[in-house]
Design an enzyme around this catalytic site. Structure first.
Site, PDB file in Angstrom:
ATOM      1  N   ASN A 162      -2.230   4.193  -3.715  1.00 45.16           N
ATOM      2  CA  ASN A 162      -3.143   5.050  -2.960  1.00 45.16           C
ATOM      3  C   ASN A 162      -2.603   6.463  -2.745  1.00 45.16           C
ATOM      4  O   ASN A 162      -3.386   7.396  -2.561  1.00 45.16           O
ATOM      5  CB  ASN A 162      -3.448   4.403  -1.605  1.00 45.16           C
ATOM      6  CG  ASN A 162      -4.159   5.347  -0.663  1.00 45.16           C
ATOM      7  OD1 ASN A 162      -5.341   5.638  -0.822  1.00 45.16           O
ATOM      8  ND2 ASN A 162      -3.424   5.862   0.326  1.00 45.16           N
TER       9      ASN A 162
ATOM     10  N   THR B  76     -12.089  12.003   5.391  1.00 45.65           N
ATOM     11  CA  THR B  76     -10.656  12.044   5.625  1.00 45.65           C
ATOM     12  C   THR B  76     -10.223  13.501   5.632  1.00 45.65           C
ATOM     13  O   THR B  76     -11.031  14.403   5.405  1.00 45.65           O
ATOM     14  CB  THR B  76      -9.885  11.302   4.516  1.00 45.65           C
ATOM     15  OG1 THR B  76     -10.157  11.963   3.261  1.00 45.65           O
ATOM     16  CG2 THR B  76     -10.295   9.839   4.424  1.00 45.65           C
TER      17      THR B  76
ATOM     18  N   ASP C  68       8.765   7.444  -1.720  1.00 45.31           N
ATOM     19  CA  ASP C  68       8.289   8.692  -2.319  1.00 45.31           C
ATOM     20  C   ASP C  68       7.972   8.371  -3.772  1.00 45.31           C
ATOM     21  O   ASP C  68       8.882   8.150  -4.579  1.00 45.31           O
ATOM     22  CB  ASP C  68       9.370   9.769  -2.230  1.00 45.31           C
ATOM     23  CG  ASP C  68       8.897  11.120  -2.742  1.00 45.31           C
ATOM     24  OD1 ASP C  68       7.827  11.168  -3.392  1.00 45.31           O
ATOM     25  OD2 ASP C  68       9.590  12.124  -2.510  1.00 45.31           O
TER      26      ASP C  68
ATOM     27  N   LYS D  89      -6.985  12.779 -11.785  1.00 48.47           N
ATOM     28  CA  LYS D  89      -7.668  11.490 -11.629  1.00 48.47           C
ATOM     29  C   LYS D  89      -8.231  11.004 -12.961  1.00 48.47           C
ATOM     30  O   LYS D  89      -8.271   9.792 -13.222  1.00 48.47           O
ATOM     31  CB  LYS D  89      -8.766  11.594 -10.571  1.00 48.47           C
ATOM     32  CG  LYS D  89      -8.222  11.808  -9.152  1.00 48.47           C
ATOM     33  CD  LYS D  89      -7.239  10.717  -8.743  1.00 48.47           C
ATOM     34  CE  LYS D  89      -6.814  10.850  -7.289  1.00 48.47           C
ATOM     35  NZ  LYS D  89      -5.870   9.784  -6.873  1.00 48.47           N
TER      36      LYS D  89
ATOM     37  N   VAL E 221       0.854  -1.193   0.000  1.00 54.78           N
ATOM     38  CA  VAL E 221       0.000   0.000   0.000  1.00 54.78           C
ATOM     39  C   VAL E 221       0.883   1.235   0.000  1.00 54.78           C
ATOM     40  O   VAL E 221       1.737   1.394   0.883  1.00 54.78           O
ATOM     41  CB  VAL E 221      -0.930   0.036   1.239  1.00 54.78           C
ATOM     42  CG1 VAL E 221      -1.852   1.244   1.157  1.00 54.78           C
ATOM     43  CG2 VAL E 221      -1.726  -1.247   1.359  1.00 54.78           C
TER      44      VAL E 221
ATOM     45  N   TYR F  46      -6.812  18.382  -9.213  1.00 55.07           N
ATOM     46  CA  TYR F  46      -7.043  17.035  -8.684  1.00 55.07           C
ATOM     47  C   TYR F  46      -7.940  16.232  -9.622  1.00 55.07           C
ATOM     48  O   TYR F  46      -7.622  15.091  -9.987  1.00 55.07           O
ATOM     49  CB  TYR F  46      -7.689  17.147  -7.307  1.00 55.07           C
ATOM     50  CG  TYR F  46      -8.014  15.819  -6.652  1.00 55.07           C
ATOM     51  CD1 TYR F  46      -7.017  15.076  -6.039  1.00 55.07           C
ATOM     52  CD2 TYR F  46      -9.320  15.330  -6.634  1.00 55.07           C
ATOM     53  CE1 TYR F  46      -7.311  13.860  -5.426  1.00 55.07           C
ATOM     54  CE2 TYR F  46      -9.627  14.130  -6.026  1.00 55.07           C
ATOM     55  CZ  TYR F  46      -8.609  13.393  -5.425  1.00 55.07           C
ATOM     56  OH  TYR F  46      -8.909  12.190  -4.824  1.00 55.07           O
TER      57      TYR F  46
END
Length: 230
Positions: free
Chosen positions: A84, A187, A57, A156, A6, A152
């Site tokens: 992720n 979150t 990174d 995506k 992950v 953003y």
């Protein structure tokens, strides 16, 4: 049990993925940029011997290749690779900057590309590469945010296309590659008004990951496993 990698596991969805996979008895390689400051992840590793924390990174090619080399030298293979790690920079239209767009694309698109490239040969046949996307990256869903999250959303959409590009070749090697929207999650990135808790989202995601079949390779799916419009 399965071997899971992950990225971006220091908080939010990444941390919860590492936690739930570990609690189910899987071996988890949890990565983040600065493990020394990732207190929650360190606590998870202390309480679960099946969790290993490593620095990664995703925008640093040497960092990506170094971790892939470590996994290869140890003779390990992955069953699930989860891209992720991601960032969201809010800037309204009229105040956009090249720095924000460049950093967002580098982390949210270039990073997953480098990770998939470096680890593809280390994913077992029948394994899965999951890329955490967002419904904001869909051309078919109206999510007007006044330009605040344009970099953003753009990143995506590009990530979804990246998955489309690599999925056929990886499927030929027995690896299913997809992108998933985790939903609107409470979150730091999603905010307190979101309609899903981190636990709810991740529980559904893990179920959906487990049900993936070859026919879904290259698709963009929601956290329940249903197709999303592009």
């Amino acid at each position: 049990m399965a071997m899971i990698l992950v990225t971006g596991a220091s908080r939010g969805i990444g941390l919860e993925l590492a936690c739930q996979y570990a609690e189910a008895g899987n071996t988890v390689l949890a990565t983040c940029r600065e493990p020394e400051t990732a207190n929650a992840l360190a606590h998870l590793a202390e309480s679960h011997p099946n969790v290993e924390v490593q620095p990664l990174d995703v925008v640093d090619p040497l960092s990506v290749l170094s971790l892939a080399s470590l996994v290869r030298k140890r003779g390990e293979n992955l069953d699930v690779l989860i891209n992720n790690a991601g960032i969201l920079v809010q800037e309204k239209f009229g105040e956009w900057t090249a720095d924000a767009f460049s950093a967002t694309m580098e982390t949210n698109v270039v990073g997953p590309a480098l990770v998939m490239q470096a680890f593809a040969e280390l994913v077992n046949e029948g394994g899965k590469i999951i890329n955490v996307s967002s419904a904001m990256g869909s051309f078919g869903i109206n999510m007007e945010a006044g330009g605040l999250t344009s970099s953003y959303a753009t990143s995506k959409a590009a990530l979804n296309m990246l998955v489309r590009q690599v999925a056929p070749g990886l499927l030929a090697k027995g690896v299913i590659t997809v992108s998933f929207s985790p939903g609107w999650v409470k979150t730091e990135m999603g905010g307190p008004e979101a309609n899903l808790s981190v636990r709810e989202s991740v529980e559904s995601l893990i179920r959906a990951f487990g049900n993936l079949g070859p026919e879904q390779a290259g698709q963009f799916l929601d956290y329940t496993g249903l197709p999303l419009p592009w």
